[in-house]
Write a protein that holds these residues in place. Structure first.
Motif, PDB file in Angstrom:
ATOM      1  N   ILE A  50       2.693 -12.263   2.622  1.00 11.64           N
ATOM      2  CA  ILE A  50       3.017 -11.808   1.260  1.00 11.64           C
ATOM      3  C   ILE A  50       1.715 -11.685   0.457  1.00 11.64           C
ATOM      4  CG2 ILE A  50       4.277 -12.340  -0.865  1.00 11.64           C
ATOM      5  CD1 ILE A  50       6.173 -14.053   0.846  1.00 11.64           C
ATOM      6  N   LYS A  51       1.564 -10.534  -0.220  1.00 14.28           N
ATOM      7  CA  LYS A  51       0.363 -10.283  -1.021  1.00 14.28           C
ATOM      8  C   LYS A  51       0.785  -9.929  -2.452  1.00 14.28           C
ATOM      9  CE  LYS A  51      -2.036  -6.572  -0.168  1.00 14.28           C
ATOM     10  NZ  LYS A  51      -2.970  -5.626   0.473  1.00 14.28           N
ATOM     11  N   VAL A  52       0.270 -10.685  -3.426  1.00 20.12           N
ATOM     12  CA  VAL A  52       0.575 -10.442  -4.843  1.00 20.12           C
ATOM     13  C   VAL A  52      -0.582  -9.631  -5.425  1.00 20.12           C
ATOM     14  CG1 VAL A  52       1.003 -11.502  -7.097  1.00 20.12           C
ATOM     15  CG2 VAL A  52       1.854 -12.605  -5.013  1.00 20.12           C
ATOM     16  N   VAL A  53      -0.250  -8.503  -6.093  1.00 18.41           N
ATOM     17  CA  VAL A  53      -1.250  -7.552  -6.577  1.00 18.41           C
ATOM     18  C   VAL A  53      -0.993  -7.265  -8.062  1.00 18.41           C
ATOM     19  CG1 VAL A  53      -2.228  -5.245  -6.262  1.00 18.41           C
ATOM     20  CG2 VAL A  53      -1.364  -6.516  -4.281  1.00 18.41           C
ATOM     21  N   ARG A  54      -2.088  -7.190  -8.849  1.00 15.26           N
ATOM     22  CA  ARG A  54      -1.983  -6.740 -10.249  1.00 15.26           C
ATOM     23  C   ARG A  54      -1.695  -5.249 -10.270  1.00 15.26           C
ATOM     24  NH1 ARG A  54      -5.451  -9.647 -14.402  1.00 15.26           N
ATOM     25  NH2 ARG A  54      -5.585  -7.538 -15.273  1.00 15.26           N
ATOM     26  N   ASP A  55      -0.712  -4.834 -11.069  1.00 13.92           N
ATOM     27  CA  ASP A  55      -0.344  -3.424 -11.048  1.00 13.92           C
ATOM     28  C   ASP A  55      -1.350  -2.528 -11.784  1.00 13.92           C
ATOM     29  OD1 ASP A  55       0.116  -4.069 -13.690  1.00 13.92           O
ATOM     30  OD2 ASP A  55       2.151  -3.238 -13.763  1.00 13.92           O
ATOM     31  N   ASP A  56      -2.254  -3.099 -12.593  1.00 17.21           N
ATOM     32  CA  ASP A  56      -3.199  -2.268 -13.317  1.00 17.21           C
ATOM     33  C   ASP A  56      -4.461  -1.987 -12.512  1.00 17.21           C
ATOM     34  OD1 ASP A  56      -3.942  -4.927 -13.423  1.00 17.21           O
ATOM     35  OD2 ASP A  56      -4.878  -4.769 -15.409  1.00 17.21           O
ATOM     36  N   THR A  57      -4.855  -2.918 -11.652  1.00 11.26           N
ATOM     37  CA  THR A  57      -6.092  -2.750 -10.876  1.00 11.26           C
ATOM     38  C   THR A  57      -5.842  -2.679  -9.380  1.00 11.26           C
ATOM     39  OG1 THR A  57      -6.450  -5.143 -10.730  1.00 11.26           O
ATOM     40  CG2 THR A  57      -7.407  -4.004 -12.633  1.00 11.26           C
ATOM     41  N   GLY A  58      -4.659  -3.066  -8.938  1.00 11.43           N
ATOM     42  CA  GLY A  58      -4.379  -3.126  -7.508  1.00 11.43           C
ATOM     43  C   GLY A  58      -5.117  -4.263  -6.816  1.00 11.43           C
ATOM     44  N   GLN A  59      -5.697  -5.170  -7.580  1.00 15.96           N
ATOM     45  CA  GLN A  59      -6.484  -6.268  -7.009  1.00 15.96           C
ATOM     46  C   GLN A  59      -5.564  -7.407  -6.584  1.00 15.96           C
ATOM     47  OE1 GLN A  59      -9.268  -7.906  -9.760  1.00 15.96           O
ATOM     48  NE2 GLN A  59     -10.023  -9.463  -8.341  1.00 15.96           N
ATOM     49  N   PRO A  60      -5.689  -7.874  -5.343  1.00 10.96           N
ATOM     50  CA  PRO A  60      -4.875  -9.013  -4.898  1.00 10.96           C
ATOM     51  C   PRO A  60      -5.296 -10.292  -5.632  1.00 10.96           C
ATOM     52  CG  PRO A  60      -5.774  -7.803  -3.037  1.00 10.96           C
ATOM     53  CD  PRO A  60      -6.489  -7.310  -4.250  1.00 10.96           C
ATOM     54  N   ILE A  61      -4.315 -11.044  -6.083  1.00 12.40           N
ATOM     55  CA  ILE A  61      -4.620 -12.313  -6.748  1.00 12.40           C
ATOM     56  C   ILE A  61      -3.994 -13.489  -6.000  1.00 12.40           C
ATOM     57  CG2 ILE A  61      -4.929 -11.308  -9.043  1.00 12.40           C
ATOM     58  CD1 ILE A  61      -2.066 -12.039  -9.702  1.00 12.40           C
ATOM     59  N   LEU A  62      -3.167 -13.183  -4.972  1.00  8.01           N
ATOM     60  CA  LEU A  62      -2.576 -14.250  -4.158  1.00  8.01           C
ATOM     61  C   LEU A  62      -2.145 -13.660  -2.814  1.00  8.01           C
ATOM     62  CD1 LEU A  62      -1.461 -17.223  -3.965  1.00  8.01           C
ATOM     63  CD2 LEU A  62       0.735 -16.282  -4.748  1.00  8.01           C
ATOM     64  N   GLN A  63      -2.392 -14.411  -1.757  1.00  6.25           N
ATOM     65  CA  GLN A  63      -1.919 -14.000  -0.434  1.00  6.25           C
ATOM     66  C   GLN A  63      -1.455 -15.246   0.318  1.00  6.25           C
ATOM     67  OE1 GLN A  63      -4.292 -11.108   1.461  1.00  6.25           O
ATOM     68  NE2 GLN A  63      -2.824 -10.749   3.122  1.00  6.25           N
ATOM     69  N   VAL A  64      -0.237 -15.133   0.879  1.00  3.29           N
ATOM     70  CA  VAL A  64       0.385 -16.249   1.598  1.00  3.29           C
ATOM     71  C   VAL A  64       0.889 -15.731   2.935  1.00  3.29           C
ATOM     72  CG1 VAL A  64       2.135 -18.055   1.525  1.00  3.29           C
ATOM     73  CG2 VAL A  64       1.117 -17.239  -0.612  1.00  3.29           C
ATOM     74  N   ASP A  65       0.612 -16.464   4.010  1.00  2.00           N
ATOM     75  CA  ASP A  65       1.076 -16.085   5.358  1.00  2.00           C
ATOM     76  C   ASP A  65       1.553 -17.342   6.072  1.00  2.00           C
ATOM     77  OD1 ASP A  65       1.654 -14.668   7.587  1.00  2.00           O
ATOM     78  OD2 ASP A  65      -0.425 -14.500   8.278  1.00  2.00           O
ATOM     79  N   LYS A  66       2.849 -17.253   6.521  1.00  5.87           N
ATOM     80  CA  LYS A  66       3.475 -18.386   7.205  1.00  5.87           C
ATOM     81  C   LYS A  66       3.453 -19.659   6.333  1.00  5.87           C
ATOM     82  CE  LYS A  66       2.360 -16.826  11.884  1.00  5.87           C
ATOM     83  NZ  LYS A  66       1.691 -15.556  11.480  1.00  5.87           N
ATOM     84  N   GLY A  67       3.538 -19.457   5.043  1.00 11.01           N
ATOM     85  CA  GLY A  67       3.573 -20.586   4.112  1.00 11.01           C
ATOM     86  C   GLY A  67       2.207 -21.111   3.717  1.00 11.01           C
TER      87      GLY A  67
END
Length: 285
Positions: free
Chosen positions: A259-276
């Motif tokens: 799971i990758k969380v991205v800011r919608d204004d810049t497309g910059q990832p601010i969080l990434q989680v894999d397998k918890g």
């Protein structure tokens, strides 16, 4: 008046009884002499209503006790009629009573002192009252700070614990056969996070990730840089939980838990989680 029983006023020089303590004409106090008595029968006299001594008619004040004489004017007029020659040589002018000393300035000074003391007392009380209020406010602020810190600690743990329980309540034992299934589950979890309005989760088949687009104005994003990151930490905990659930319940050899969380204004990832497991966290990087 017998020359042996007379003296002259030290102020106006008029002839007055030898025993007079005050001049009956100008009201000046006279030096004390040996007491003598009036012994001429041709001198008209009357009795002072206060000290009862015999004093000549026509005087304004008693020479013995300084009492104003109310009969002096009438007796003086009668004496002028009976003996016009003698009356012309005597001063029969009525004297005004001796003016009383004025206490005006003394009263003014006393009043000013009272006002000054009242002002000092008022400001002393005001300063004391303000210091008491300030001390009480400081004590209340200290108590409020302790209570707030305790509440903040509780708030930091309770939302995270609650969100974990919520996620597990509707995702446990679910089967994830595709990335779309994983994206739908992530969206349900994100919707349970407080202040997550406008956030949406979609499956990216090329990157094999569930992308969570979050508005830059969202309280979740603002919480990343704030001193109270409870909202952000709750979102991180929720996505960790669902990522682990997807990893444990994905069918076949495919894993849709990235799971990758991205800011919608810049497309910059601010969080990434894999397998918890968190591999990117903008707050801690």
């Amino acid at each position: 008046m017998n020359s042996e029983n007379k003296k002259f006023c030290t102020n106006c020089g008029k002839e007055i009884p030898q025993t007079a303590q005050y001049c009956p004409y100008c009201n000046t106090k006279q030096p004390s002499l040996e007491p003598t008595y009036l012994n001429r029968s041709d001198v008209r006299t009357h009795q002072c209503p206060r000290c009862k001594n015999l004093i000549p008619d026509g005087v304004s004040y008693c020479p013995y006790c300084d009492e104003p004489q109310t009969r002096s004017q009438s007796n003086s007029n009668q004496q002028q009629t009976d003996q016009p020659a003698k009356a012309q040589t005597k001063n029969t002018t009525n004297h005004q009573p001796r003016p009383r000393k004025s206490h005006f300035w003394r009263n003014v000074i006393v009043l000013l002192v009272v006002i000054l003391l009242a002002v000092i007392a008022f400001f002393t009380y005001q300063n004391y009252h303000n210091s008491q209020v300030q001390s009480q406010n400081q004590a209340n602020q200290a108590q409020t700070g302790k209570t707030t810190n305790t509440k903040d600690q509780d708030n930091q743990s309770k939302p995270q614990n609650n969100i974990v329980e919520i996620v597990k309540s509707f995702t446990q034992n679910n089967k994830y056969e595709s990335g779309q299934d994983a994206a739908q589950a992530v969206q349900k979890v994100v919707d349970k996070v407080p202040n997550s309005e406008g956030t949406n989760a979609t499956w990216d088949p090329n990157a094999q990730t569930v992308n969570v687009n979050i508005p830059a104005s969202s309280p979740i994003v603002k919480s990343v840089d704030s001193s109270s990151p409870q909202v952000w930490d709750t979102a991180v905990k929720a996505l960790q939980t669902i990522s682990k659930e997807i990893s444990n319940n994905s069918t076949g050899n495919d894993d849709y838990s990235n799971i990758k969380v991205v800011r919608d204004d810049t497309g910059q990832p601010i969080l990434q989680v894999d397998k918890g497991n968190v591999s990117l966290n903008s707050r801690t990087k």
